[in-house]
Design an enzyme around this catalytic site. Structure first.
Site, mmCIF file in Angstrom:
data_model
loop_
_atom_site.group_PDB
_atom_site.id
_atom_site.type_symbol
_atom_site.label_atom_id
_atom_site.label_comp_id
_atom_site.label_asym_id
_atom_site.label_seq_id
_atom_site.Cartn_x
_atom_site.Cartn_y
_atom_site.Cartn_z
ATOM 1 N N GLU A 60 0.849 -1.187 0.000
ATOM 2 C CA GLU A 60 0.000 0.000 0.000
ATOM 3 C C GLU A 60 0.894 1.250 0.000
ATOM 4 O O GLU A 60 1.971 1.258 0.596
ATOM 5 C CB GLU A 60 -0.885 -0.009 1.248
ATOM 6 C CG GLU A 60 -1.904 1.113 1.321
ATOM 7 C CD GLU A 60 -2.806 1.009 2.534
ATOM 8 O OE1 GLU A 60 -3.884 1.606 2.519
ATOM 9 O OE2 GLU A 60 -2.423 0.318 3.512
ATOM 10 N N LYS B 185 -9.953 1.159 -2.533
ATOM 11 C CA LYS B 185 -10.105 0.608 -1.183
ATOM 12 C C LYS B 185 -11.471 0.972 -0.598
ATOM 13 O O LYS B 185 -11.838 2.143 -0.516
ATOM 14 C CB LYS B 185 -8.982 1.145 -0.299
ATOM 15 C CG LYS B 185 -8.961 0.604 1.127
ATOM 16 C CD LYS B 185 -7.769 1.193 1.871
ATOM 17 C CE LYS B 185 -7.660 0.693 3.290
ATOM 18 N NZ LYS B 185 -6.519 1.327 3.990
ATOM 19 N N CYS C 265 -5.135 -3.761 2.623
ATOM 20 C CA CYS C 265 -4.880 -3.532 4.046
ATOM 21 C C CYS C 265 -6.087 -3.767 4.964
ATOM 22 O O CYS C 265 -6.452 -4.906 5.235
ATOM 23 C CB CYS C 265 -4.316 -2.125 4.228
ATOM 24 S SG CYS C 265 -3.408 -1.883 5.787
#
Length: 279
Positions: A50, A124, A166
């Site tokens: 990330e 995301k 993540c």
């Protein structure tokens, strides 16, 4: 024609607040990979962490980078060139991409083919708005980041790959949805905090692999960064049975394993699980 083997790799970084520096480090790691595994003999899927091109600065700096690079699509072009140069399928961690109204960015995982073609983009979905007992104390991604809305898989010549980022790893329904969309591999570019990483990183990754009977490739940021933030590292490749095939604990480096689709088929046949495409 002889079928080429498939290699899975994760590159662990300690990215700086300097795009050119980070691109140079990534290029060196990719050069090492291509030296070890010739593209003539192997297909290769490589995952970056990330915020691979800018880390160690605040989210406002990410927004500024998104604005600066919007006109010529500079970040995506640089990563596309790396995928093409080193002939790898590249899941290019995440980069900030400006939203239409220009006041926020999406934290976007872009997938490039070995020809440099953009074959998928995932924004995301689950943003990291939490309090953590570390140097930063709190994180509010939603202040400058716009959450994505849709799960995403990309089809390669060797597998269907699901994209996550993540904090998504704490939301099993997203992973079940990707599996229902026929993902055999799920990628997890991350910048887990040291505190939460030590407590939960390995457990969460193994759980997602076991529940969905997929390969997990998790590439992390590691170490102390320029803004004092500490990340956990411990990049991992996990089998569809939940076994840790490879782990890189600290520092910058690469882990690699073989991709064996027959193993997925064997496990799913012996222990059938059904998933529905619904987050």
């Amino acid at each position: 024609m002889v079928k080429r083997m498939v290699k899975l790799s994760a590159i662990q970084l300690n990215s700086k607040a300097d795009v050119d520096h980070n691109l140079n480090v990534i290029a060196k790691q990719l050069a090492k990979l291509t030296c070890d595994f010739s593209a003539d003999n192997f297909e290769h899927l490589v995952v970056l962490p990330e915020c691979c091109l800018l880390f160690g600065a605040n989210d406002q700096a990410q927004l500024q980078l998104a604005r600066q690079s919007q006109a010529n699509n500079a970040l995506q072009l640089a990563l596309s060139n790396l995928a093409k140069q080193y002939k790898v399928t590249l899941i290019a961690g995440t980069i900030p991409l400006l939203t239409e109204d220009g006041d926020k960015f999406t934290n976007s995982s872009c997938a490039f083919s070995s020809d440099g073609e953009l074959i998928g983009r995932y924004d995301k979905i689950h943003l990291f708005d939490v309090n953590v007992e570390d140097n930063s104390k709190n994180y509010y991604e939603s202040r400058f980041t716009q959450a994505g809305k849709s799960p995403c898989v990309v089809k390669t010549s060797f597998a269907t790959v699901g994209l996550t980022v993540c904090f998504d790893v704490r939301f099993p329904l997203l992973y079940q949805t990707l599996t229902a969309m026929h993902a055999d591999i799920i990628t997890v570019p991350s910048a887990f905090t040291r505190v939460t990483g030590k407590a939960h990183w390995q457990t969460l990754l193994q759980a997602r692999a076991i529940e969905n009977q997929v390969y997990i490739i998790a590439a992390g940021q590691d170490g102390v960064h320029e803004n004092g933030r500490e990340t956990w590292g411990h990049s991992m490749i996990i089998s569809p049975w939940g076994e840790i095939i490879a782990c890189f604990e600290q520092g910058e480096g690469i882990i690699t394993s073989d991709y064996i689709p027959e193993e997925i088929k064997r496990i799913r046949t012996s222990m059938p699980l059904k998933h529905t495409a619904d987050t």
